[in-house]
Each structure stands twice: as C-alpha cells, then as structure tokens.
Design a protein around this motif. Structure first.
Motif, PDB file in Angstrom:
ATOM      1  N   ARG A 137       0.889  -1.250  -0.043  1.00 39.71           N
ATOM      2  CA  ARG A 137       0.123  -0.095  -0.249  1.00 39.71           C
ATOM      3  C   ARG A 137       0.919   1.229  -0.094  1.00 39.71           C
ATOM      4  NH1 ARG A 137      -4.159   1.781   4.641  1.00 39.71           N
ATOM      5  NH2 ARG A 137      -4.890   3.888   3.689  1.00 39.71           N
ATOM      6  N   TYR A 138       1.949   1.323   0.982  1.00 37.86           N
ATOM      7  CA  TYR A 138       2.582   2.527   0.973  1.00 37.86           C
ATOM      8  C   TYR A 138       3.852   2.857   0.343  1.00 37.86           C
ATOM      9  CZ  TYR A 138      -0.631   3.179   4.986  1.00 37.86           C
ATOM     10  OH  TYR A 138      -1.750   3.539   5.639  1.00 37.86           O
ATOM     11  N   VAL A 139       4.534   1.569  -0.145  1.00 35.35           N
ATOM     12  CA  VAL A 139       5.645   1.597  -0.763  1.00 35.35           C
ATOM     13  C   VAL A 139       5.442   1.087  -2.438  1.00 35.35           C
ATOM     14  CG1 VAL A 139       8.058   0.826  -1.013  1.00 35.35           C
ATOM     15  CG2 VAL A 139       6.905   1.340   1.091  1.00 35.35           C
ATOM     16  N   LEU A 140       5.314   0.007  -2.586  1.00 35.00           N
ATOM     17  CA  LEU A 140       5.187  -0.552  -4.028  1.00 35.00           C
ATOM     18  C   LEU A 140       4.100  -0.261  -4.956  1.00 35.00           C
ATOM     19  CD1 LEU A 140       6.428  -4.137  -2.994  1.00 35.00           C
ATOM     20  CD2 LEU A 140       7.787  -2.455  -3.761  1.00 35.00           C
ATOM     21  N   ASP A 141       2.760  -0.312  -4.551  1.00 39.96           N
ATOM     22  CA  ASP A 141       1.775  -0.060  -5.518  1.00 39.96           C
ATOM     23  C   ASP A 141       1.685   1.401  -5.821  1.00 39.96           C
ATOM     24  OD1 ASP A 141       0.708  -2.486  -4.989  1.00 39.96           O
ATOM     25  OD2 ASP A 141      -0.941  -1.942  -3.634  1.00 39.96           O
ATOM     26  N   PRO A 142       2.270   2.459  -5.190  1.00 43.12           N
ATOM     27  CA  PRO A 142       2.229   3.921  -5.697  1.00 43.12           C
ATOM     28  C   PRO A 142       3.368   3.944  -7.046  1.00 43.12           C
ATOM     29  CG  PRO A 142       2.327   4.021  -3.640  1.00 43.12           C
ATOM     30  CD  PRO A 142       2.497   2.577  -3.894  1.00 43.12           C
ATOM     31  N   LEU A 143       4.413   2.735  -7.017  1.00 40.59           N
ATOM     32  CA  LEU A 143       5.424   2.963  -8.122  1.00 40.59           C
ATOM     33  C   LEU A 143       5.156   2.297  -9.171  1.00 40.59           C
ATOM     34  CD1 LEU A 143       8.293   2.595  -5.337  1.00 40.59           C
ATOM     35  CD2 LEU A 143       7.404   4.898  -6.202  1.00 40.59           C
ATOM     36  N   THR A 144       5.714   2.733 -10.173  1.00 39.13           N
ATOM     37  CA  THR A 144       5.716   1.842 -11.622  1.00 39.13           C
ATOM     38  C   THR A 144       7.026   0.904 -11.377  1.00 39.13           C
ATOM     39  OG1 THR A 144       7.326   3.228 -12.618  1.00 39.13           O
ATOM     40  CG2 THR A 144       4.930   4.029 -12.888  1.00 39.13           C
ATOM     41  N   PRO A 145       7.148  -0.088 -12.397  1.00 36.83           N
ATOM     42  CA  PRO A 145       8.259  -1.064 -12.263  1.00 36.83           C
ATOM     43  C   PRO A 145       9.508  -0.149 -12.448  1.00 36.83           C
ATOM     44  CG  PRO A 145       6.431  -1.986 -13.526  1.00 36.83           C
ATOM     45  CD  PRO A 145       5.925  -0.673 -13.258  1.00 36.83           C
ATOM     46  N   ALA A 146       9.337   0.873 -13.309  1.00 36.08           N
ATOM     47  CA  ALA A 146      10.898   1.733 -13.436  1.00 36.08           C
ATOM     48  C   ALA A 146      11.098   2.475 -11.959  1.00 36.08           C
ATOM     49  CB  ALA A 146      10.598   2.623 -14.721  1.00 36.08           C
ATOM     50  N   ASP A 147      10.114   2.979 -11.352  1.00 34.56           N
ATOM     51  CA  ASP A 147      10.180   3.535 -10.080  1.00 34.56           C
ATOM     52  C   ASP A 147      10.870   2.593  -9.081  1.00 34.56           C
ATOM     53  OD1 ASP A 147       9.011   6.153 -11.023  1.00 34.56           O
ATOM     54  OD2 ASP A 147       6.936   5.523 -10.347  1.00 34.56           O
ATOM     55  N   ARG A 148      10.273   1.504  -9.219  1.00 34.43           N
ATOM     56  CA  ARG A 148      10.890   0.459  -8.044  1.00 34.43           C
ATOM     57  C   ARG A 148      12.487  -0.021  -8.477  1.00 34.43           C
ATOM     58  NH1 ARG A 148       5.676  -1.503  -8.731  1.00 34.43           N
ATOM     59  NH2 ARG A 148       6.375  -3.219 -10.347  1.00 34.43           N
ATOM     60  N   ARG A 149      12.713   0.070  -9.557  1.00 32.73           N
ATOM     61  CA  ARG A 149      13.989  -0.033 -10.081  1.00 32.73           C
ATOM     62  C   ARG A 149      15.044   0.953  -9.667  1.00 32.73           C
ATOM     63  NH1 ARG A 149      11.450  -2.347 -14.484  1.00 32.73           N
ATOM     64  NH2 ARG A 149      12.000  -0.372 -15.838  1.00 32.73           N
ATOM     65  N   ALA A 150      14.433   2.148  -9.812  1.00 31.42           N
ATOM     66  CA  ALA A 150      15.190   3.390  -9.324  1.00 31.42           C
ATOM     67  C   ALA A 150      15.420   3.258  -7.866  1.00 31.42           C
ATOM     68  CB  ALA A 150      14.342   4.690 -10.069  1.00 31.42           C
ATOM     69  N   LEU A 151      14.247   2.826  -7.295  1.00 29.68           N
ATOM     70  CA  LEU A 151      14.262   3.087  -5.892  1.00 29.68           C
ATOM     71  C   LEU A 151      15.195   1.860  -5.454  1.00 29.68           C
ATOM     72  CD1 LEU A 151      13.282   4.035  -2.907  1.00 29.68           C
ATOM     73  CD2 LEU A 151      11.240   2.227  -3.002  1.00 29.68           C
ATOM     74  N   MET A 152      15.488   0.878  -5.988  1.00 24.09           N
ATOM     75  CA  MET A 152      16.566  -0.300  -5.696  1.00 24.09           C
ATOM     76  C   MET A 152      17.828   0.349  -5.896  1.00 24.09           C
ATOM     77  SD  MET A 152      15.001  -3.885  -6.861  1.00 24.09           S
ATOM     78  CE  MET A 152      15.055  -3.350  -8.366  1.00 24.09           C
ATOM     79  N   ARG A 153      18.254   1.103  -6.963  1.00 26.71           N
ATOM     80  CA  ARG A 153      19.180   1.799  -7.167  1.00 26.71           C
ATOM     81  C   ARG A 153      19.737   2.722  -6.145  1.00 26.71           C
ATOM     82  NH1 ARG A 153      17.544   1.623 -12.317  1.00 26.71           N
ATOM     83  NH2 ARG A 153      16.866   3.962 -12.326  1.00 26.71           N
ATOM     84  N   ILE A 154      18.750   3.616  -5.729  1.00 33.95           N
ATOM     85  CA  ILE A 154      19.140   4.762  -4.870  1.00 33.95           C
ATOM     86  C   ILE A 154      19.407   4.109  -3.264  1.00 33.95           C
ATOM     87  CG2 ILE A 154      18.118   6.563  -3.731  1.00 33.95           C
ATOM     88  CD1 ILE A 154      16.423   7.205  -6.415  1.00 33.95           C
ATOM     89  N   ALA A 155      18.381   3.214  -3.160  1.00 30.85           N
ATOM     90  CA  ALA A 155      18.597   2.611  -1.729  1.00 30.85           C
ATOM     91  C   ALA A 155      20.009   1.964  -1.687  1.00 30.85           C
ATOM     92  CB  ALA A 155      17.569   1.612  -1.545  1.00 30.85           C
ATOM     93  N   ALA A 156      20.525   1.204  -2.681  1.00 26.28           N
ATOM     94  CA  ALA A 156      21.874   0.736  -2.636  1.00 26.28           C
ATOM     95  C   ALA A 156      22.864   1.640  -2.390  1.00 26.28           C
ATOM     96  CB  ALA A 156      22.150  -0.243  -3.925  1.00 26.28           C
ATOM     97  N   LYS A 157      22.856   2.856  -3.062  1.00 30.64           N
ATOM     98  CA  LYS A 157      23.765   4.011  -3.056  1.00 30.64           C
ATOM     99  C   LYS A 157      23.837   4.351  -1.693  1.00 30.64           C
ATOM    100  CE  LYS A 157      24.001   5.236  -7.821  1.00 30.64           C
ATOM    101  NZ  LYS A 157      23.856   6.343  -8.709  1.00 30.64           N
ATOM    102  N   LEU A 158      22.600   4.468  -0.851  1.00 25.77           N
ATOM    103  CA  LEU A 158      22.407   5.209   0.556  1.00 25.77           C
ATOM    104  C   LEU A 158      22.520   4.135   1.561  1.00 25.77           C
ATOM    105  CD1 LEU A 158      19.825   7.846  -0.408  1.00 25.77           C
ATOM    106  CD2 LEU A 158      22.235   8.139  -0.688  1.00 25.77           C
TER     107      LEU A 158
END
Length: 173
Positions: A137-158
């Motif tokens: 509800r709060y993390v995955l559903d509001p994001l597109t597949p591209a958003d989720r991939r970007a979030l994974m890249r950002i999270a890995a960097k941070l």
C-alpha cells in the motif's frame, strides 16, 4: 536556493556553508519525509496484529529466511538495519518469549548465532500478511516498475552499515 557562502563564527567567511539548490532541497525533504513518516505507517499494522515493532519484525523475518533460521548476530543487525546493542536487547526479549535462542558460532566461537525457534517462526508467519499489505500500500503500489528499479538503485547507494558493525573487518562482533 543557490549555493551561498555564509560568514564563519568570526564573520570572516572562513566557515563556508553551501545551501541546497531547489532540486537538492526537494530530494532531501522527500527523503526525510520517507525516513520519518513511512516507518510509522509500516509499524502500525504490525503493532495491531502481533505487538511487534518494525525492527522486531525485520529481525524475525530475516531469521526466518536464513538457512536453518540461523544468523550471526552481526549479520542480523546489518540486515535489520540496527546496531548490535539494539539487536541484543531485542533478541534478549525474544529469548524470554521463547522465539529465539542464542549460542556461540561452532565455526568461530567469537561470534554469536541467533536461531529462530518454531514459536518465533509462527509469530513472523502470523505477522507477515499485515506487513506485506502495508508495504504494498505505502511503498510498492504507488510506484511503476521503473520507479521500483530506481528506488532499488538509490537505496543501494544510500545503504548505511551501522557504525558498530564496521569494526567486524578488524574483529568479531
């Protein structure tokens, strides 16, 4: 805001501070909002269903997914995003409830292994549906597949390793 030098404590300009640009400020305040508000949204259902904090759930969940449901305490602290001291307090409470057992690592007795009991496994299994619903509800559903991939890249960097675990390369924890 454009980067600007500010006078130092003596007014001589030696203590320069650069201000955030508008884009940097938006990125930072967005991240701060996530860091401060999202954990409460994810924790509330866990509290209601199982009386667990988000850190409690992450600790149990990572143990449930480990081989033989066992992890070194230092690795578990890293996976659950907490310090060894915080994890030790939580695991002590879990031991008292019969959810976890601790013992020296048979490969290297300087380390401690935390093992999830069947009772602890039952707790995490019961709490998992509520957790997954709130994550969707709060993390995955509001994001597109591209958003989720970007979030994974950002999270890995941070990704931040807890300070007390950075010493593991020089000695056991």
């Amino acid at each position: 805001m454009a980067p600007t030098a500010t006078p130092g404590p003596d007014g001589d300009g030696t203590d320069e501070a650069l201000w955030l640009s508008a884009d940097e400020k938006d990125a930072w305040t967005g991240l701060a909002s996530l860091v401060l508000l999202l954990p409460g949204r994810l924790e509330t259902p866990l509290q209601q269903v199982a009386g667990l904090t988000l850190f409690d759930y992450l600790t149990l969940s990572h143990m449930s997914e480990a081989p033989d449901r066992r992890l070194r305490m230092s690795e578990l602290a890293y996976l659950a995003n907490g310090s060894l001291s915080r994890l030790s307090n939580v695991v002590k409470r879990f031991e008292q409830r019969g959810w976890v057992e601790r013992f020296p690592d048979p490969v290297d007795r300087r380390y401690t292994i935390a093992a999830l009991t069947d009772a602890g496994y039952d707790v995490v299994v019961a709490a998992a549906p509520a957790h997954v619903r709130s994550v969707r509800r709060y993390v995955l559903d509001p994001l597109t597949p591209a958003d989720r991939r970007a979030l994974m890249r950002i999270a890995a960097k941070l990704k931040v390793r807890p300070v007390d675990l950075t010493q593991e390369t020089t000695g056991p924890q």
